[in-house]
Design a protein around this motif. Structure first.
Motif, PDB file in Angstrom:
ATOM      1  N   GLU A  54       0.828  -1.209   0.000  1.00 45.29           N
ATOM      2  CA  GLU A  54       0.000   0.000   0.000  1.00 45.29           C
ATOM      3  C   GLU A  54       0.864   1.261   0.000  1.00 45.29           C
ATOM      4  OE1 GLU A  54      -3.041   2.265   2.996  1.00 45.29           O
ATOM      5  OE2 GLU A  54      -3.098   0.074   3.004  1.00 45.29           O
ATOM      6  N   ALA A  55       1.916   1.256   0.809  1.00 47.77           N
ATOM      7  CA  ALA A  55       2.810   2.413   0.870  1.00 47.77           C
ATOM      8  C   ALA A  55       3.506   2.643  -0.463  1.00 47.77           C
ATOM      9  CB  ALA A  55       3.842   2.226   1.982  1.00 47.77           C
ATOM     10  N   MET A  56       3.990   1.592  -1.085  1.00 48.72           N
ATOM     11  CA  MET A  56       4.685   1.738  -2.371  1.00 48.72           C
ATOM     12  C   MET A  56       3.721   2.210  -3.462  1.00 48.72           C
ATOM     13  SD  MET A  56       7.808   1.420  -2.034  1.00 48.72           S
ATOM     14  CE  MET A  56       8.717   1.048  -0.560  1.00 48.72           C
ATOM     15  N   LEU A  57       2.504   1.686  -3.453  1.00 47.00           N
ATOM     16  CA  LEU A  57       1.506   2.145  -4.424  1.00 47.00           C
ATOM     17  C   LEU A  57       1.216   3.637  -4.237  1.00 47.00           C
ATOM     18  CD1 LEU A  57      -0.970  -0.867  -4.405  1.00 47.00           C
ATOM     19  CD2 LEU A  57       0.316  -0.020  -6.388  1.00 47.00           C
ATOM     20  N   ASN A  58       1.035   4.061  -3.001  1.00 50.37           N
ATOM     21  CA  ASN A  58       0.755   5.470  -2.722  1.00 50.37           C
ATOM     22  C   ASN A  58       1.917   6.368  -3.120  1.00 50.37           C
ATOM     23  OD1 ASN A  58      -1.818   4.967  -1.754  1.00 50.37           O
ATOM     24  ND2 ASN A  58      -1.112   4.670   0.340  1.00 50.37           N
ATOM     25  N   GLU A  59       3.127   5.931  -2.778  1.00 55.52           N
ATOM     26  CA  GLU A  59       4.318   6.722  -3.119  1.00 55.52           C
ATOM     27  C   GLU A  59       4.498   6.812  -4.633  1.00 55.52           C
ATOM     28  OE1 GLU A  59       6.383   8.401  -0.972  1.00 55.52           O
ATOM     29  OE2 GLU A  59       5.218   7.745   0.754  1.00 55.52           O
ATOM     30  N   ALA A  60       4.259   5.702  -5.333  1.00 58.86           N
ATOM     31  CA  ALA A  60       4.395   5.697  -6.794  1.00 58.86           C
ATOM     32  C   ALA A  60       3.380   6.643  -7.424  1.00 58.86           C
ATOM     33  CB  ALA A  60       4.222   4.276  -7.333  1.00 58.86           C
ATOM     34  N   LYS A  61       2.155   6.626  -6.925  1.00 56.75           N
ATOM     35  CA  LYS A  61       1.113   7.509  -7.461  1.00 56.75           C
ATOM     36  C   LYS A  61       1.487   8.978  -7.251  1.00 56.75           C
ATOM     37  CE  LYS A  61      -2.602   4.159  -6.906  1.00 56.75           C
ATOM     38  NZ  LYS A  61      -3.729   3.721  -6.076  1.00 56.75           N
ATOM     39  N   GLN A  62       2.029   9.287  -6.088  1.00 59.09           N
ATOM     40  CA  GLN A  62       2.452  10.661  -5.813  1.00 59.09           C
ATOM     41  C   GLN A  62       3.631  11.062  -6.686  1.00 59.09           C
ATOM     42  OE1 GLN A  62       3.265  10.866  -1.597  1.00 59.09           O
ATOM     43  NE2 GLN A  62       1.302  11.869  -1.214  1.00 59.09           N
ATOM     44  N   ALA A  63       4.606  10.178  -6.800  1.00 54.34           N
ATOM     45  CA  ALA A  63       5.821  10.504  -7.539  1.00 54.34           C
ATOM     46  C   ALA A  63       5.596  10.583  -9.044  1.00 54.34           C
ATOM     47  CB  ALA A  63       6.906   9.471  -7.239  1.00 54.34           C
ATOM     48  N   LEU A  64       4.722   9.731  -9.563  1.00 54.20           N
ATOM     49  CA  LEU A  64       4.566   9.630 -11.021  1.00 54.20           C
ATOM     50  C   LEU A  64       3.361  10.379 -11.573  1.00 54.20           C
ATOM     51  CD1 LEU A  64       5.480   5.857 -11.464  1.00 54.20           C
ATOM     52  CD2 LEU A  64       6.947   7.853 -11.863  1.00 54.20           C
ATOM     53  N   GLY A  65       2.423  10.737 -10.721  1.00 59.65           N
ATOM     54  CA  GLY A  65       1.251  11.469 -11.182  1.00 59.65           C
ATOM     55  C   GLY A  65       0.510  10.718 -12.279  1.00 59.65           C
ATOM     56  N   ASP A  66       0.315  11.377 -13.423  1.00 68.58           N
ATOM     57  CA  ASP A  66      -0.435  10.795 -14.544  1.00 68.58           C
ATOM     58  C   ASP A  66       0.232   9.563 -15.137  1.00 68.58           C
ATOM     59  OD1 ASP A  66      -2.265  12.830 -14.248  1.00 68.58           O
ATOM     60  OD2 ASP A  66      -1.462  14.047 -15.892  1.00 68.58           O
ATOM     61  N   LYS A  67       1.513   9.399 -14.937  1.00 65.96           N
ATOM     62  CA  LYS A  67       2.249   8.261 -15.492  1.00 65.96           C
ATOM     63  C   LYS A  67       2.151   7.021 -14.601  1.00 65.96           C
ATOM     64  CE  LYS A  67       5.747  11.136 -17.729  1.00 65.96           C
ATOM     65  NZ  LYS A  67       7.180  11.415 -17.811  1.00 65.96           N
ATOM     66  N   ALA A  68       1.509   7.132 -13.453  1.00 67.41           N
ATOM     67  CA  ALA A  68       1.503   6.046 -12.470  1.00 67.41           C
ATOM     68  C   ALA A  68       0.748   4.808 -12.939  1.00 67.41           C
ATOM     69  CB  ALA A  68       0.929   6.532 -11.136  1.00 67.41           C
ATOM     70  N   THR A  69      -0.393   4.971 -13.564  1.00 71.55           N
ATOM     71  CA  THR A  69      -1.240   3.818 -13.894  1.00 71.55           C
ATOM     72  C   THR A  69      -0.536   2.776 -14.754  1.00 71.55           C
ATOM     73  OG1 THR A  69      -3.246   5.098 -13.583  1.00 71.55           O
ATOM     74  CG2 THR A  69      -3.439   3.089 -14.897  1.00 71.55           C
ATOM     75  N   PRO A  70       0.082   3.135 -15.877  1.00 77.68           N
ATOM     76  CA  PRO A  70       0.748   2.090 -16.663  1.00 77.68           C
ATOM     77  C   PRO A  70       1.936   1.452 -15.936  1.00 77.68           C
ATOM     78  CG  PRO A  70       1.104   4.255 -17.667  1.00 77.68           C
ATOM     79  CD  PRO A  70       0.113   4.428 -16.561  1.00 77.68           C
TER      80      PRO A  70
END
Length: 175
Positions: A54-70
């Motif tokens: 959960e923490a890594m998913l949240n951090e990735a979403k914050q760090a990557l913004g629009d690029k996170a999903t792929p």
């Protein structure tokens, strides 16, 4: 919503090195943000710790913004495919019998042809997950593809450093 800082704070003093390394390895200047977070997310899935994932998913979403999903979807696919392949190919390697080596694997891997980011980054993530899962054949195969794809041994080194620390953090959170 767990953050990396919350997860780090949950690591006991016995895991101080892991706590410190968890931040340091995610600051790699060799890896692109997509490579770094794709590796971290896939390795968190492979390490099977819910809070860390959960923490890594949240951090990735914050760090990557629009690029996170792929990146996240490729990380999810890499973790799942390597869970299957690492067991299968590790068995083949460990048993060491030609009769098994010549048999068709018969395992579907269509997702490899549907990478959402890029093939070389996906292979790098697969290599990191294979390091966690301990499959020598898969590690060697993915490393070859990554290097032939234009990445360096430094990229491989940093991805495996991330894998090792994420795995250590999962162990620390469970102990």
């Amino acid at each position: 919503m767990a953050s990396l800082e919350v997860v780090r704070s949950e690591l006991a003093d016995a895991h101080k090195d892991t706590r410190l390394n968890l931040s340091a390895v995610l600051e790699s200047t060799t890896l692109t943000p997509e490579q770094r977070w794709g590796t971290a997310v896939a390795c968190a899935f492979a390490a099977r710790n819910e809070r860390l994932k959960e923490a890594m998913l949240n951090e990735a979403k914050q760090a990557l913004g629009d690029k996170a999903t792929p990146v996240i979807e490729d990380a999810r696919a890499a973790a799942s495919l390597m869970a299957m392949n690492n067991v299968f190919y590790r068995f083949r390697h460990m048993i060491g019998k030609e009769s098994y080596a010549t048999k068709r694997a018969g395992l579907r891997m269509n997702r490899l042809a549907q990478v959402l980011t890029n093939k070389v980054d996906f292979e790098l993530v697969c290599l990191a997950v294979s390091a966690i899962n301990g499959c020598e054949m898969c590690i060697q195969s993915h490393e070859k593809v990554v290097l032939e794809g234009g990445l360096s041994e430094e990229h491989v080194h940093d991805a495996v450093r991330i894998a090792s620390v994420i795995h250590a953090a999962a162990v620390g959170l469970e102990s």
